[in-house]
Enzyme design. Sequence first.
Site, PDB file in Angstrom:
ATOM      1  N   PHE A 108      62.694  13.855  19.941  1.00 32.85           N
ATOM      2  CA  PHE A 108      64.010  14.464  20.159  1.00 32.85           C
ATOM      3  C   PHE A 108      64.680  14.935  18.884  1.00 32.85           C
ATOM      4  O   PHE A 108      65.601  15.759  18.918  1.00 32.85           O
ATOM      5  CB  PHE A 108      64.937  13.456  20.875  1.00 32.85           C
ATOM      6  CG  PHE A 108      65.571  12.457  19.942  1.00 32.85           C
ATOM      7  CD1 PHE A 108      66.714  12.783  19.212  1.00 32.85           C
ATOM      8  CD2 PHE A 108      65.002  11.199  19.746  1.00 32.85           C
ATOM      9  CE1 PHE A 108      67.286  11.877  18.329  1.00 32.85           C
ATOM     10  CE2 PHE A 108      65.567  10.295  18.864  1.00 32.85           C
ATOM     11  CZ  PHE A 108      66.718  10.634  18.152  1.00 32.85           C
ATOM     12  N   LYS A 137      54.582  19.710  25.238  1.00 35.00           N
ATOM     13  CA  LYS A 137      55.457  18.826  26.022  1.00 35.00           C
ATOM     14  C   LYS A 137      56.636  18.468  25.121  1.00 35.00           C
ATOM     15  O   LYS A 137      56.534  17.629  24.245  1.00 35.00           O
ATOM     16  CB  LYS A 137      54.692  17.562  26.437  1.00 35.00           C
ATOM     17  CG  LYS A 137      55.193  16.935  27.704  1.00 35.00           C
ATOM     18  CD  LYS A 137      56.313  15.977  27.665  1.00 35.00           C
ATOM     19  CE  LYS A 137      56.554  14.903  26.725  1.00 35.00           C
ATOM     20  NZ  LYS A 137      58.014  14.589  26.648  1.00 35.00           N
ATOM     21  N   GLU A 149      62.032  15.226  26.636  1.00 33.94           N
ATOM     22  CA  GLU A 149      62.833  15.467  27.852  1.00 33.94           C
ATOM     23  C   GLU A 149      64.328  15.430  27.565  1.00 33.94           C
ATOM     24  O   GLU A 149      65.131  15.927  28.344  1.00 33.94           O
ATOM     25  CB  GLU A 149      62.463  14.455  28.952  1.00 33.94           C
ATOM     26  CG  GLU A 149      62.697  12.980  28.621  1.00 33.94           C
ATOM     27  CD  GLU A 149      61.521  12.340  27.898  1.00 33.94           C
ATOM     28  OE1 GLU A 149      60.905  13.000  27.021  1.00 33.94           O
ATOM     29  OE2 GLU A 149      61.216  11.160  28.177  1.00 33.94           O
ATOM     30  N   ARG A 150      64.707  14.847  26.399  1.00 35.63           N
ATOM     31  CA  ARG A 150      66.132  14.756  26.076  1.00 35.63           C
ATOM     32  C   ARG A 150      66.658  16.043  25.442  1.00 35.63           C
ATOM     33  O   ARG A 150      67.848  16.314  25.486  1.00 35.63           O
ATOM     34  CB  ARG A 150      66.370  13.581  25.117  1.00 35.63           C
ATOM     35  CG  ARG A 150      66.205  12.246  25.821  1.00 35.63           C
ATOM     36  CD  ARG A 150      66.461  11.105  24.891  1.00 35.63           C
ATOM     37  NE  ARG A 150      65.234  10.598  24.310  1.00 35.63           N
ATOM     38  CZ  ARG A 150      65.185   9.648  23.395  1.00 35.63           C
ATOM     39  NH1 ARG A 150      66.289   9.110  22.940  1.00 35.63           N
ATOM     40  NH2 ARG A 150      64.033   9.227  22.933  1.00 35.63           N
ATOM     41  N   CYS A 198      62.795  11.257  10.316  1.00 43.21           N
ATOM     42  CA  CYS A 198      61.724  10.316   9.968  1.00 43.21           C
ATOM     43  C   CYS A 198      61.582  10.194   8.457  1.00 43.21           C
ATOM     44  O   CYS A 198      60.891   9.318   7.976  1.00 43.21           O
ATOM     45  CB  CYS A 198      60.419  10.737  10.595  1.00 43.21           C
ATOM     46  SG  CYS A 198      59.854  12.293   9.944  1.00 43.21           S
TER      47      CYS A 198
HETATM   48  P1  NAD Z   1      59.536   8.593  21.381  1.00 39.87           P
HETATM   49  O1  NAD Z   1      58.318   7.908  20.903  1.00 39.87           O
HETATM   50  O2  NAD Z   1      60.454   7.866  22.289  1.00 39.87           O
HETATM   51  O3  NAD Z   1      59.141   9.941  22.160  1.00 39.87           O
HETATM   52  C1  NAD Z   1      58.232  10.880  21.612  1.00 39.87           C
HETATM   53  C2  NAD Z   1      57.511  11.593  22.753  1.00 39.87           C
HETATM   54  O4  NAD Z   1      56.753  10.622  23.492  1.00 39.87           O
HETATM   55  C3  NAD Z   1      58.472  12.258  23.737  1.00 39.87           C
HETATM   56  O5  NAD Z   1      57.977  13.533  24.067  1.00 39.87           O
HETATM   57  C4  NAD Z   1      58.485  11.300  24.930  1.00 39.87           C
HETATM   58  O6  NAD Z   1      58.638  11.980  26.157  1.00 39.87           O
HETATM   59  C5  NAD Z   1      57.133  10.624  24.868  1.00 39.87           C
HETATM   60  N1  NAD Z   1      57.169   9.218  25.301  1.00 39.87           N
HETATM   61  C6  NAD Z   1      58.194   8.340  25.136  1.00 39.87           C
HETATM   62  N2  NAD Z   1      57.862   7.127  25.628  1.00 39.87           N
HETATM   63  C7  NAD Z   1      56.607   7.242  26.111  1.00 39.87           C
HETATM   64  C8  NAD Z   1      55.705   6.326  26.742  1.00 39.87           C
HETATM   65  N3  NAD Z   1      56.049   5.060  26.962  1.00 39.87           N
HETATM   66  N4  NAD Z   1      54.484   6.772  27.103  1.00 39.87           N
HETATM   67  C9  NAD Z   1      54.121   8.050  26.879  1.00 39.87           C
HETATM   68  N5  NAD Z   1      54.939   8.962  26.294  1.00 39.87           N
HETATM   69  C10 NAD Z   1      56.158   8.571  25.913  1.00 39.87           C
HETATM   70  O7  NAD Z   1      60.306   9.115  20.072  1.00 39.87           O
HETATM   71  P2  NAD Z   1      61.754   9.772  19.992  1.00 39.87           P
HETATM   72  O8  NAD Z   1      62.775   8.722  20.258  1.00 39.87           O
HETATM   73  O9  NAD Z   1      61.798  11.035  20.768  1.00 39.87           O
HETATM   74  O10 NAD Z   1      61.789  10.194  18.441  1.00 39.87           O
HETATM   75  C11 NAD Z   1      62.163   9.322  17.410  1.00 39.87           C
HETATM   76  C12 NAD Z   1      60.963   8.693  16.744  1.00 39.87           C
HETATM   77  O11 NAD Z   1      60.101   9.694  16.248  1.00 39.87           O
HETATM   78  C13 NAD Z   1      61.342   7.843  15.540  1.00 39.87           C
HETATM   79  O12 NAD Z   1      60.584   6.651  15.565  1.00 39.87           O
HETATM   80  C14 NAD Z   1      60.960   8.722  14.354  1.00 39.87           C
HETATM   81  O13 NAD Z   1      60.678   8.007  13.174  1.00 39.87           O
HETATM   82  C15 NAD Z   1      59.757   9.409  14.892  1.00 39.87           C
HETATM   83  N6  NAD Z   1      59.474  10.639  14.168  1.00 39.87           N
HETATM   84  C16 NAD Z   1      58.434  10.634  13.293  1.00 39.87           C
HETATM   85  C17 NAD Z   1      58.140  11.773  12.567  1.00 39.87           C
HETATM   86  C18 NAD Z   1      57.009  11.775  11.573  1.00 39.87           C
HETATM   87  O14 NAD Z   1      56.727  12.823  11.033  1.00 39.87           O
HETATM   88  N7  NAD Z   1      56.356  10.661  11.309  1.00 39.87           N
HETATM   89  C19 NAD Z   1      58.900  12.935  12.749  1.00 39.87           C
HETATM   90  C20 NAD Z   1      59.957  12.907  13.667  1.00 39.87           C
HETATM   91  C21 NAD Z   1      60.234  11.742  14.376  1.00 39.87           C
END
Ligand code: NAD
Length: 497
Positions: free
Chosen positions: A157, A181, A184-185, A289
């Site tokens: 997100f 994909k 969704e938020r 991140c």
């Molecule tokens: P998230 O893990 O909740 O969601 C990421 C994606 O995974 C979304 O598209 C979501 O729909 C999907 N998802 C969520 N839960 C799932 C599940 N149980 N099973 C399968 N798919 C699922 O992450 P977020 O809250 O959207 O983003 C924040 C996180 O992303 C933070 O931890 C941040 O550090 C990380 N991030 C990392 C980088 C990097 O380059 N390392 C860059 C941006 C964000």
Amino acid sequence: MSSAVTTQISELQNYVNGAWQRAAATEYVDVTNPATAEVLARTPLSTSADVDAAVQAAVDAFAGWRRTPPGERVQYLFKLKNLLEDQLDELARIITLENGKTFAEARAELRRAIENVEVACGIPIMMQGYNLEDVTPGVDEMQIRQPLGVVAAIVPFNFPAMVSYWFLPYAIACGNTFILKPSERVPLSMHRAFELLEKTGLPKGVVNLVNGGRDVVNALCDHPQVRAISFVGSTPVAKHVYTRSAASGKRMQCQGGAKNHVVVLPDADMDLATQVISDSAFGCAGQRCLAVSVAVTIGEAQKSFRDSIAHAASTIRVGNGLDVGVQMGPVITKESKQRIESLISAGVGEGARPIVDGRNAKIPKYESGNFLTPTILDRLPSTSQLANTEIFGPVLSLIHASSIDEAMEFLRRSPYGNQASLFTTSGSAARRFRYEAPAGNIGINIGVAAPMAYFPFSGWKESFFGILHGQGRDSVEFFTESKIVVERWSRQETRKF
Ligand code: NAD
């Protein structure tokens, strides 16, 4: 600025095989403006049947797309770049509406997105292989790069537009067909981006968009015709996607969560350190991140840095990111706000002192928004649980160390390795830090060491699962398969001509 969305949509559609289609969903997630709590649209939670339709479209498009010369493929990206430049402000406004970051931060995110499109336009050179004549007399050998087929990206997100561009331009420029994909938020920015992609005239099925959550992710991981997945999100989901996709033999790059440290030496330029670290910790409300989350001060830096960062944090103007002069927006959801506030309380329970406390913030005119103001937790014990927990909010913890050795030991104990920074005026301290710091992205007097598009976005330990990262040359290797050809032509044949 108006808070109405120009893209007139309430229930979002998927983009499959060159057409906008209703998902076969029965459940929906509200897309909510984090500053006002206004519902902007509804994201369908698509099903595995929707994923299958998108994969089929991508499979059908692949044969023609891989035969399209790379020089022709990138023409669509040149068009996309121009459309993105033309629509920059409109796209930035959509990002602010759905994510909450400030308009300036949204514009900066888009500049990074466009930079990736520009770099991928170089694929006719970047995708070249290499060769050697006469590996044995009359026999030549070459390495060529070929696209994989259907590839997919699953994104978070916090950068509603940019993260998708770490993958999409390179994937299709290399001759793959692609499924996205979005989170969704925050699906609106990429919805608009796909309207622009449609305008480029890309052949149908080359790019596809499937909205949804967990079920879409799992269907992509399991689908036998998806050859590779790029994932960015939290560490537990990154691990889940990595292991689940490995079971169906896919190629994976999964970027996870972070807890980034900055070490401040007493010889640092404190004004620069304060300004840059404040921007890093509180920019995008700490939802980056590469946001600095823990500052480790050495020696006399403890007092001077603590005083100056506390002043900087308490003067940041928080509000609706579309309002002029606002420097920090809200966090993404009410649940995130509650989680961050309870982590701050947990840190206080573990012995930290909240010298600037952003809990229970109230922003006039925006009482329904998910606002916190910047928080500084002084003297967080280095052994505390919070010291190794990703907060993903506008919270900076201060830890004191007596030497660089002690600071390094602390960094080594961290489960994450996305970024580590040092502030100093000493070249040898900087070199030592670059050499020893256990993280994939290193900043020297830099607060957000985000690699430009022509370098890979690195990440170590629990912050990355895989080998090849997003962006730059890694991207080309990730999205292509290497083929070796050993070739002999008979001399008889040559004599005929
Ligand atoms: P998230 O893990 O909740 O969601 C990421 C994606 O995974 C979304 O598209 C979501 O729909 C999907 N998802 C969520 N839960 C799932 C599940 N149980 N099973 C399968 N798919 C699922 O992450 P977020 O809250 O959207 O983003 C924040 C996180 O992303 C933070 O931890 C941040 O550090 C990380 N991030 C990392 C980088 C990097 O380059 N390392 C860059 C941006 C964000």
